[in-house]
Write an enzyme that holds these catalytic residues in place. Structure first.
Site, PDB file in Angstrom:
ATOM      1  CE  LYS A  95      94.895   3.112  58.995  1.00 51.08           C
ATOM      2  NZ  LYS A  95      93.506   2.674  59.117  1.00 51.08           N
ATOM      3  CG  ASP A 111      91.494  -0.470  57.492  1.00 48.32           C
ATOM      4  OD1 ASP A 111      91.964  -1.287  58.307  1.00 48.32           O
ATOM      5  OD2 ASP A 111      91.817   0.729  57.471  1.00 48.32           O
ATOM      6  CE  LYS A 127      86.384  14.387  55.914  1.00 47.94           C
ATOM      7  NZ  LYS A 127      87.034  14.465  57.254  1.00 47.94           N
ATOM      8  N   GLY A 175      84.410  -3.342  67.011  1.00 49.67           N
ATOM      9  CA  GLY A 175      85.329  -3.482  65.875  1.00 49.67           C
ATOM     10  C   GLY A 175      86.356  -4.601  66.004  1.00 49.67           C
TER      11      GLY A 175
HETATM   12  P1  ATR Z   1      89.920   8.205  59.198  1.00 49.87           P
HETATM   13  O1  ATR Z   1      90.652   8.355  57.927  1.00 49.87           O
HETATM   14  O2  ATR Z   1      90.595   7.280  60.168  1.00 49.87           O
HETATM   15  O3  ATR Z   1      88.470   7.865  59.037  1.00 49.87           O
HETATM   16  P2  ATR Z   1      89.519  10.991  59.419  1.00 49.87           P
HETATM   17  O4  ATR Z   1      89.638  11.111  57.954  1.00 49.87           O
HETATM   18  O5  ATR Z   1      90.183  12.032  60.262  1.00 49.87           O
HETATM   19  O6  ATR Z   1      90.029   9.612  59.937  1.00 49.87           O
HETATM   20  O7  ATR Z   1      87.956  10.922  59.796  1.00 49.87           O
HETATM   21  C1  ATR Z   1      87.510  11.015  61.069  1.00 49.87           C
HETATM   22  C2  ATR Z   1      85.972  11.003  61.069  1.00 49.87           C
HETATM   23  O8  ATR Z   1      85.528  11.228  62.393  1.00 49.87           O
HETATM   24  C3  ATR Z   1      85.349  12.089  60.211  1.00 49.87           C
HETATM   25  O9  ATR Z   1      84.131  11.626  59.689  1.00 49.87           O
HETATM   26  C4  ATR Z   1      85.144  13.203  61.235  1.00 49.87           C
HETATM   27  O10 ATR Z   1      84.159  14.153  60.904  1.00 49.87           O
HETATM   28  P3  ATR Z   1      84.581  15.512  60.121  1.00 49.87           P
HETATM   29  O11 ATR Z   1      84.751  15.119  58.697  1.00 49.87           O
HETATM   30  O12 ATR Z   1      83.457  16.429  60.347  1.00 49.87           O
HETATM   31  O13 ATR Z   1      85.861  15.967  60.760  1.00 49.87           O
HETATM   32  C5  ATR Z   1      84.680  12.376  62.398  1.00 49.87           C
HETATM   33  N1  ATR Z   1      84.807  13.074  63.668  1.00 49.87           N
HETATM   34  C6  ATR Z   1      85.938  13.297  64.381  1.00 49.87           C
HETATM   35  N2  ATR Z   1      85.649  13.956  65.525  1.00 49.87           N
HETATM   36  C7  ATR Z   1      84.295  14.152  65.538  1.00 49.87           C
HETATM   37  C8  ATR Z   1      83.371  14.762  66.452  1.00 49.87           C
HETATM   38  N3  ATR Z   1      83.792  15.286  67.608  1.00 49.87           N
HETATM   39  N4  ATR Z   1      82.053  14.748  66.139  1.00 49.87           N
HETATM   40  C9  ATR Z   1      81.632  14.199  64.989  1.00 49.87           C
HETATM   41  N5  ATR Z   1      82.439  13.604  64.075  1.00 49.87           N
HETATM   42  C10 ATR Z   1      83.757  13.592  64.341  1.00 49.87           C
END
Ligand code: ATR
Length: 277
Positions: free
Chosen positions: A66, A103, A156, A244
């Site tokens: 994306k 989205d 973030k 969703g």
């Molecule tokens: P997208 O663009 O689809 O939202 P992304 O940018 O990779 O995908 O974001 C994934 C989200 O899931 C993030 O908020 C990530 O948290 P981090 O910023 O700390 O990586 C969260 N996420 C993924 N795995 C996680 C986990 N095991 N526990 C908590 N948060 C998680």
């Protein structure tokens, strides 16, 4: 034949072809077909070129491309400004490929489906600060009372909040809270993270303080599986839940509208397509 694609890696799980082909058939677009294709990063430029040359009529882009598709596009619309991610490609003529993100619109429309959900003046708690969070955050800025964001990686969430510095009223409305903390009062809790896509994954957050509170709605942006642990726990706790599906169908609907100029219906039959999977 007009060919449409959803590209990603992995892509097997995608239900987009089911939905789009159903609408194409329903609206008599006999010369159109929508397929899924697993691609690698080195294929992205070629895909965009095929859209530019009208060999592909439209593309949906899903994980993990994306963001990575953006350098190959000719223009981006406003829906990409905040999310910095693209989920739809469209040839706007003169060999120009536009990237947009449906989205946010899909999310907003999911609130208008029956029974509709009111978030004006409400307190919203968003879990996660990835690309999809930026798309949906914008929907709440004007009308919510307060928006709390928490993210495993706190920085973030802070960056996301800082994007609204100087933008009234966003600046005062967004508050970042520590991972593991809950706001005192909230009406809507949204999981935007990818946790739950794989069965049995758990966020590990404690929402017990909202026990038996029917006024708190837990909304998971994940639609497959239908009931993540986040939603299951909420249901067992006595809260309201929503998955969703409606956001997914509505983001597909907006892409379809942009490609074809036709506004399809989200009827029971199309909802059932998700059930049959
Ligand atoms: P997208 O663009 O689809 O939202 P992304 O940018 O990779 O995908 O974001 C994934 C989200 O899931 C993030 O908020 C990530 O948290 P981090 O910023 O700390 O990586 C969260 N996420 C993924 N795995 C996680 C986990 N095991 N526990 C908590 N948060 C998680």
């Amino acid at each position: 034949m007009k060919k449409y694609l959803v590209i990603g890696n992995p892509i097997d799980h995608s239900l987009s072809p089911l939905i789009h082909n159903y609408w194409m058939k329903k609206h008599g677009l006999k010369d159109s077909v929508y397929e899924k294709r697993k691609v690698e990063e080195q294929d992205l430029e070629d895909i965009v070129n095929q859209v530019r040359n009208d060999e592909i009529a439209g593309v949906n882009v899903t994980l993990p491309f994306k963001k990575r598709i953006i350098p190959f596009l000719d223009s981006l619309d406003d829906t990409v400004t905040h999310s910095k991610t693209v989920n739809t490609l469209l040839n706007t003529g003169s060999k120009t490929v536009l990237g947009l993100n449906t989205d946010g619109m899909g999310f907003e429309r999911s609130f208008t489906m029956k029974p509709s959900i009111e978030y004006n003046g409400k307190n919203i708690f968003i879990i996660g600060a990835g690309g999809v969070t930026s798309s949906i955050l914008f929907s709440f800025i004007l009308n919510a009372n307060k928006i709390y964001i928490t993210n495993r990686t706190k920085k973030k969430a802070e960056q996301l909040r800082d994007e609204y510095i100087g933008i009234t009223p966003g600046e005062k409305k967004i508050e970042v809270i520590d991972w593991g903390e809950n706001p005192k009062i909230c009406d809507l809790i949204i999981n935007t993270t990818s946790v739950g896509l794989k069965n049995n994954e758990k966020l590990g957050l404690d929402f017990n303080k909202y026990e038996n509170n029917k006024n708190v709605l837990f909304y998971d942006l994940i639609y497959n599986p239908k009931e993540t642990n986040f939603l299951r726990d909420a249901r067992l706790r006595g809260n309201k839940t929503m998955n969703g599906e409606m956001m997914f169908l509505n983001q597909a609907l907006v892409s379809f509208e942009r490609w074809t100029g036709i506004s399809p219906q989200i009827d029971n039959e199309v909802i059932k397509l998700l059930d049959n999977d």
